[in-house]
Design an enzyme around this catalytic site. Structure first.
Site, PDB file in Angstrom:
ATOM      1  CG  LEU A 184      -1.794   1.237   1.412  1.00 22.65           C
ATOM      2  CD1 LEU A 184      -2.758   1.387   0.245  1.00 22.65           C
ATOM      3  CD2 LEU A 184      -2.559   1.164   2.733  1.00 22.65           C
ATOM      4  CG  ASP A 185       3.082   4.567  -2.729  1.00 23.64           C
ATOM      5  OD1 ASP A 185       3.257   5.305  -1.733  1.00 23.64           O
ATOM      6  OD2 ASP A 185       3.584   4.791  -3.841  1.00 23.64           O
ATOM      7  CB  THR A 186      -0.255   6.480   1.990  1.00 21.34           C
ATOM      8  OG1 THR A 186       1.102   6.795   2.368  1.00 21.34           O
ATOM      9  CG2 THR A 186      -0.726   5.299   2.838  1.00 21.34           C
TER      10      THR A 186
END
Length: 337
Positions: A184-186
């Site tokens: 997950l790359d915010t």
């Protein structure tokens, strides 16, 4: 034999200070520098007392344990009993790592003759070891062991932090689906500029059995824009699902990414299942993780609670996107009727 008390004191002062600093780093404590130095002085003074025969009673297990507790209280304070016990456990673990590392390197560099010359056999059948380690060897090896320990711990902490952002990804197109681990790359804000649909990124090698080999080759070569001329020439069952998404690279240059429009994407992360059908899958021709820990970059919109995601621990149903929720409500009404 000549004993240099001042050299022994300064050496142990340095070693104790480093051990306390590594303990503070491991426990994420910001120490007060003068308290840490005072604690190191107490530890160094205790070693100097070895050369005073009248103080031989101090070298017992209980006194050593009390001294280590005193050093930790002086350096970090009390706080709570739980905090003291955890700090003490970290302090002893670091001490054992340092001592074991020095002995391990010493015996690793010893020849067979030197090792057996230091072993004595007693008349009762026991064994005695004579250990001679040079001062500079101890000092240099100690620094090296502590640096290596910190590197290993930093790598472990990075892995633990990353594990909270890893999830299992399933991409469905008809009856076919691709599974992999995603990160997950915010900070990922990649969208299709026309429809504003979020774009996830996956390694194109995962789609090797579904896409033409020439397309995968152009993805790996970075020549995706050339696919525009070939989209109508090669028969492909997912022809209507193909998209070319423009994006700006790290070097500020504009390029295109080959993307697929799936039926839905499912992400399982931290006990929660997220389902999203409004998403594109961008294909990257390289390797996203050098260590192979993940093969997809999850867009934050896929796991957004605003899309109707619900924790599975709180509700039996998985979190569904709005179209799937409407379909499920219609099914429930028909069943009730």
């Amino acid at each position: 034999m000549v004993v240099y008390i001042d050299l022994i004191f300064l050496t142990n002062l340095f070693i104790d200070a480093v051990l306390l600093m590594v303990t503070a780093w491991m426990r994420k404590i910001r120490p007060v520098w003068w308290r840490l130095i005072l604690s190191a002085v107490i530890g160094a003074m205790y070693v100097v007392m070895m050369f005073v025969p009248e103080l031989s009673f101090l070298f017992t297990f209980l006194i050593k344990l009390a001294l280590s507790v005193m050093m930790l209280l002086v350096a970090f304070g009390f706080g709570s009993m739980q905090k003291v016990l955890r700090t003490m456990g970290s302090f002893y673990m670091i001490n054992f790592v340092a001592a074991g590392g020095i002995l391990g390197v010493h015996y690793f560099l010893q020849s067979t003759g030197e090792m057996f010359n230091g072993i004595w056999y007693t008349t009762s059948g026991g064994m005695s070891f004579e250990l001679k380690i040079a001062f500079w060897f101890i000092l240099c090896t100690f620094v090296g062991v502590m640096l290596f320990f910190r590197i290993v711990q930093s790598s472990k902490q990075r892995t633990e932090r990353m594990s909270g952002f890893l999830g299992e990804v399933q991409v469905w197109i008809g009856q076919d689906h691709i599974e992999c681990t995603g990160l997950l790359d915010t900070g990922n804000q990649l969208h299709d500029p026309l429809t504003r649909i979020p774009v996830m990124v996956m390694e194109s090698a995962l789609w090797e059995g579904y896409l033409p080999s020439s397309w995968l080759q152009k993805c790996s070569e970075g020549n995706v824009d050339q696919l525009v001329m070939e989209l109508g020439d090669e028969s492909f069952s997912w022809q209507d699902r193909i998209r070319l998404v423009p994006y700006r690279g790290i070097n500020r240059s504009h390029s295109f990414m080959l993307a697929l429009k799936p039926d839905r994407v499912e992400v399982f992360m931290n006990g929660t299942r997220f389902v999203q059908d409004r998403v594109l899958i961008g294909l990257d021709g390289g390797t996203l993780s050098a260590e192979g820990k993940y093969r997809a970059i999850i867009h934050p919109d896929v796991t957004s609670h605003e899309e109707g995601c619900t924790d599975m621990n709180q509700k039996g149903d998985a979190c569904l996107s709005e179209p799937l929720q409407a379909q499920e409500r219609e099914t429930r009404v028909q069943n009730e009727a």
